[in-house]
Design a protein around this motif. Structure first.
Motif, PDB file in Angstrom:
ATOM      1  N   VAL A  52       3.882  44.723   1.383  1.00  8.43           N
ATOM      2  CA  VAL A  52       2.680  44.014   0.943  1.00  8.43           C
ATOM      3  C   VAL A  52       2.763  43.848  -0.567  1.00  8.43           C
ATOM      4  CG1 VAL A  52       0.162  44.040   0.844  1.00  8.43           C
ATOM      5  CG2 VAL A  52       1.338  44.968   2.851  1.00  8.43           C
ATOM      6  N   ALA A  53       2.883  42.594  -0.997  1.00 10.05           N
ATOM      7  CA  ALA A  53       3.019  42.299  -2.426  1.00 10.05           C
ATOM      8  C   ALA A  53       1.646  42.196  -3.074  1.00 10.05           C
ATOM      9  CB  ALA A  53       3.780  40.982  -2.604  1.00 10.05           C
ATOM     10  N   PRO A  54       1.567  42.532  -4.356  1.00 12.87           N
ATOM     11  CA  PRO A  54       0.289  42.398  -5.060  1.00 12.87           C
ATOM     12  C   PRO A  54      -0.088  40.927  -5.227  1.00 12.87           C
ATOM     13  CG  PRO A  54       2.033  43.015  -6.591  1.00 12.87           C
ATOM     14  CD  PRO A  54       2.630  43.047  -5.221  1.00 12.87           C
ATOM     15  N   VAL A  55      -1.382  40.669  -5.216  1.00 17.21           N
ATOM     16  CA  VAL A  55      -1.857  39.292  -5.381  1.00 17.21           C
ATOM     17  C   VAL A  55      -1.824  38.914  -6.854  1.00 17.21           C
ATOM     18  CG1 VAL A  55      -3.278  39.375  -3.322  1.00 17.21           C
ATOM     19  CG2 VAL A  55      -4.288  39.916  -5.529  1.00 17.21           C
ATOM     20  N   GLU A  56      -1.623  37.627  -7.086  1.00 15.76           N
ATOM     21  CA  GLU A  56      -1.581  37.090  -8.444  1.00 15.76           C
ATOM     22  C   GLU A  56      -2.915  36.442  -8.809  1.00 15.76           C
ATOM     23  OE1 GLU A  56       2.154  35.115 -10.374  1.00 15.76           O
ATOM     24  OE2 GLU A  56       1.056  33.582  -9.264  1.00 15.76           O
ATOM     25  N   GLY A  57      -3.623  35.955  -7.809  1.00  9.87           N
ATOM     26  CA  GLY A  57      -4.875  35.259  -8.070  1.00  9.87           C
ATOM     27  C   GLY A  57      -5.771  35.249  -6.847  1.00  9.87           C
ATOM     28  N   ASP A  58      -6.815  34.443  -6.917  1.00  9.03           N
ATOM     29  CA  ASP A  58      -7.804  34.382  -5.851  1.00  9.03           C
ATOM     30  C   ASP A  58      -7.220  33.972  -4.507  1.00  9.03           C
ATOM     31  OD1 ASP A  58      -9.757  35.152  -7.636  1.00  9.03           O
ATOM     32  OD2 ASP A  58     -10.450  33.100  -8.024  1.00  9.03           O
ATOM     33  N   PHE A  59      -6.286  33.031  -4.527  1.00  7.32           N
ATOM     34  CA  PHE A  59      -5.727  32.544  -3.265  1.00  7.32           C
ATOM     35  C   PHE A  59      -5.009  33.657  -2.514  1.00  7.32           C
ATOM     36  CE2 PHE A  59      -3.209  30.134  -0.289  1.00  7.32           C
ATOM     37  CZ  PHE A  59      -4.108  29.158   0.117  1.00  7.32           C
ATOM     38  N   GLY A  60      -4.262  34.479  -3.232  1.00  6.90           N
ATOM     39  CA  GLY A  60      -3.567  35.596  -2.593  1.00  6.90           C
ATOM     40  C   GLY A  60      -4.537  36.569  -1.959  1.00  6.90           C
ATOM     41  N   ALA A  61      -5.647  36.815  -2.630  1.00  3.92           N
ATOM     42  CA  ALA A  61      -6.669  37.698  -2.077  1.00  3.92           C
ATOM     43  C   ALA A  61      -7.289  37.083  -0.824  1.00  3.92           C
ATOM     44  CB  ALA A  61      -7.740  37.975  -3.128  1.00  3.92           C
ATOM     45  N   LYS A  62      -7.498  35.779  -0.825  1.00  2.99           N
ATOM     46  CA  LYS A  62      -8.077  35.105   0.340  1.00  2.99           C
ATOM     47  C   LYS A  62      -7.111  35.115   1.517  1.00  2.99           C
ATOM     48  CE  LYS A  62     -11.168  32.208  -2.288  1.00  2.99           C
ATOM     49  NZ  LYS A  62     -11.496  30.871  -2.769  1.00  2.99           N
ATOM     50  N   MET A  63      -5.815  35.024   1.257  1.00  3.76           N
ATOM     51  CA  MET A  63      -4.828  35.067   2.340  1.00  3.76           C
ATOM     52  C   MET A  63      -4.890  36.389   3.085  1.00  3.76           C
ATOM     53  SD  MET A  63      -1.253  33.214   1.244  1.00  3.76           S
ATOM     54  CE  MET A  63      -0.804  34.467   0.079  1.00  3.76           C
ATOM     55  N   ALA A  64      -5.179  37.469   2.357  1.00  3.77           N
ATOM     56  CA  ALA A  64      -5.208  38.797   2.960  1.00  3.77           C
ATOM     57  C   ALA A  64      -6.259  38.882   4.065  1.00  3.77           C
ATOM     58  CB  ALA A  64      -5.463  39.855   1.895  1.00  3.77           C
ATOM     59  N   GLY A  65      -7.337  38.138   3.936  1.00  4.24           N
ATOM     60  CA  GLY A  65      -8.399  38.191   4.921  1.00  4.24           C
ATOM     61  C   GLY A  65      -8.264  37.180   6.039  1.00  4.24           C
ATOM     62  N   LYS A  66      -7.227  36.394   6.009  1.00  2.95           N
ATOM     63  CA  LYS A  66      -7.007  35.355   7.031  1.00  2.95           C
ATOM     64  C   LYS A  66      -5.840  35.749   7.926  1.00  2.95           C
ATOM     65  CE  LYS A  66     -10.113  32.709   5.162  1.00  2.95           C
ATOM     66  NZ  LYS A  66     -11.396  32.518   5.763  1.00  2.95           N
ATOM     67  N   ASN A  67      -5.635  34.988   8.957  1.00  2.00           N
ATOM     68  CA  ASN A  67      -4.553  35.253   9.903  1.00  2.00           C
ATOM     69  C   ASN A  67      -3.271  34.559   9.450  1.00  2.00           C
ATOM     70  OD1 ASN A  67      -3.315  36.282  12.146  1.00  2.00           O
ATOM     71  ND2 ASN A  67      -4.069  34.696  13.519  1.00  2.00           N
ATOM     72  N   VAL A  68      -2.810  34.876   8.239  1.00  2.39           N
ATOM     73  CA  VAL A  68      -1.601  34.282   7.676  1.00  2.39           C
ATOM     74  C   VAL A  68      -0.439  35.247   7.927  1.00  2.39           C
ATOM     75  CG1 VAL A  68      -0.495  33.498   5.535  1.00  2.39           C
ATOM     76  CG2 VAL A  68      -2.943  33.116   5.880  1.00  2.39           C
ATOM     77  N   PRO A  69       0.614  34.782   8.597  1.00  2.00           N
ATOM     78  CA  PRO A  69       1.751  35.684   8.816  1.00  2.00           C
ATOM     79  C   PRO A  69       2.329  36.148   7.472  1.00  2.00           C
ATOM     80  CG  PRO A  69       2.039  33.618  10.035  1.00  2.00           C
ATOM     81  CD  PRO A  69       0.856  33.445   9.138  1.00  2.00           C
ATOM     82  N   PRO A  70       2.653  37.418   7.348  1.00  6.33           N
ATOM     83  CA  PRO A  70       3.193  37.933   6.087  1.00  6.33           C
ATOM     84  C   PRO A  70       4.559  37.335   5.760  1.00  6.33           C
ATOM     85  CG  PRO A  70       2.951  39.699   7.712  1.00  6.33           C
ATOM     86  CD  PRO A  70       2.512  38.439   8.368  1.00  6.33           C
ATOM     87  N   PHE A  71       4.864  37.282   4.477  1.00  9.90           N
ATOM     88  CA  PHE A  71       6.106  36.648   4.015  1.00  9.90           C
ATOM     89  C   PHE A  71       7.347  37.256   4.642  1.00  9.90           C
ATOM     90  CE2 PHE A  71       5.277  39.940   0.847  1.00  9.90           C
ATOM     91  CZ  PHE A  71       6.510  40.556   0.732  1.00  9.90           C
ATOM     92  N   ASP A  72       7.384  38.570   4.860  1.00 11.24           N
ATOM     93  CA  ASP A  72       8.596  39.169   5.423  1.00 11.24           C
ATOM     94  C   ASP A  72       8.828  38.697   6.861  1.00 11.24           C
ATOM     95  OD1 ASP A  72       6.312  40.889   6.036  1.00 11.24           O
ATOM     96  OD2 ASP A  72       7.752  42.341   6.818  1.00 11.24           O
ATOM     97  N   VAL A  73       7.772  38.467   7.612  1.00  6.45           N
ATOM     98  CA  VAL A  73       7.903  37.942   8.970  1.00  6.45           C
ATOM     99  C   VAL A  73       8.427  36.505   8.925  1.00  6.45           C
ATOM    100  CG1 VAL A  73       6.592  37.245  11.020  1.00  6.45           C
ATOM    101  CG2 VAL A  73       6.144  39.459   9.941  1.00  6.45           C
ATOM    102  N   ILE A  74       7.910  35.710   8.001  1.00 12.72           N
ATOM    103  CA  ILE A  74       8.336  34.310   7.893  1.00 12.72           C
ATOM    104  C   ILE A  74       9.801  34.223   7.457  1.00 12.72           C
ATOM    105  CG2 ILE A  74       7.903  32.103   6.753  1.00 12.72           C
ATOM    106  CD1 ILE A  74       4.949  32.965   6.532  1.00 12.72           C
ATOM    107  N   PHE A  75      10.211  35.057   6.508  1.00 18.84           N
ATOM    108  CA  PHE A  75      11.627  35.077   6.114  1.00 18.84           C
ATOM    109  C   PHE A  75      12.510  35.449   7.308  1.00 18.84           C
ATOM    110  CE2 PHE A  75      10.474  35.580   1.482  1.00 18.84           C
ATOM    111  CZ  PHE A  75      11.201  34.497   1.024  1.00 18.84           C
ATOM    112  N   ARG A  76      12.099  36.452   8.075  1.00 19.56           N
ATOM    113  CA  ARG A  76      12.865  36.852   9.261  1.00 19.56           C
ATOM    114  C   ARG A  76      12.983  35.710  10.255  1.00 19.56           C
ATOM    115  NH1 ARG A  76      10.184  42.114  11.013  1.00 19.56           N
ATOM    116  NH2 ARG A  76       8.960  41.177   9.704  1.00 19.56           N
TER     117      ARG A  76
END
Length: 128
Positions: A52-76
């Motif tokens: 879990v990477a730290p957020v840089e701004g508001d959008f990153g914080a909003k992604m945490a509360g949504k059903n967005v697949p994490p970056f490591d899953v998408i890279f895989r």
């Protein structure tokens, strides 16, 4: 088809997320993709590394509360479903004292910057 070469340097959630999405979409669409992990992005691709990477701004914080697949899953998924290869920077490996056996299973191996740039010649290079 022209290859996509992705420098993944940032450790922020937003940049890792977008790099994963761009690489995955390109790979699934049949485009060869090579991802070069270095600097602050590299530690997230160690077997026992933080996912879990730290957020840089508001959008990153909003992604945490949504059903967005994490970056490591998408890279895989980019590796499993498309023509994507992920390489760890040899210098980053040396700096943190990591061995190839410490890398996550979906990382293809270790590569130096000179070789990556040589392979990227004639392709599209993007940086996150």
């Amino acid at each position: 088809m022209q290859g996509l070469y992705v420098f993944c340097l940032s450790g922020s959630r937003e940049k890792l997320q977008f790099a994963a999405m761009a690489a995955s979409v390109a790979a699934v669409c049949g485009r060869p993709v090579s991802i070069f992990l270095s600097m602050n992005a590299f530690p997230f691709f160690l077997k026992d590394g933080q996912k879990v990477a730290p957020v840089e701004g508001d959008f990153g914080a909003k992604m945490a509360g949504k059903n967005v697949p994490p970056f490591d899953v998408i890279f895989r998924q980019a590796v499993e479903l498309g023509d994507a290869k992920i390489y760890a920077c040899s210098m980053a490996m040396d700096v943190v004292g990591a061995k190839e056996s410490d890398l996550a299973a979906h990382v293809s191996g270790v590569m130096g910057l000179t070789k990556f740039l040589s392979e990227a010649e004639g392709g599209q290079l993007v940086s996150f």
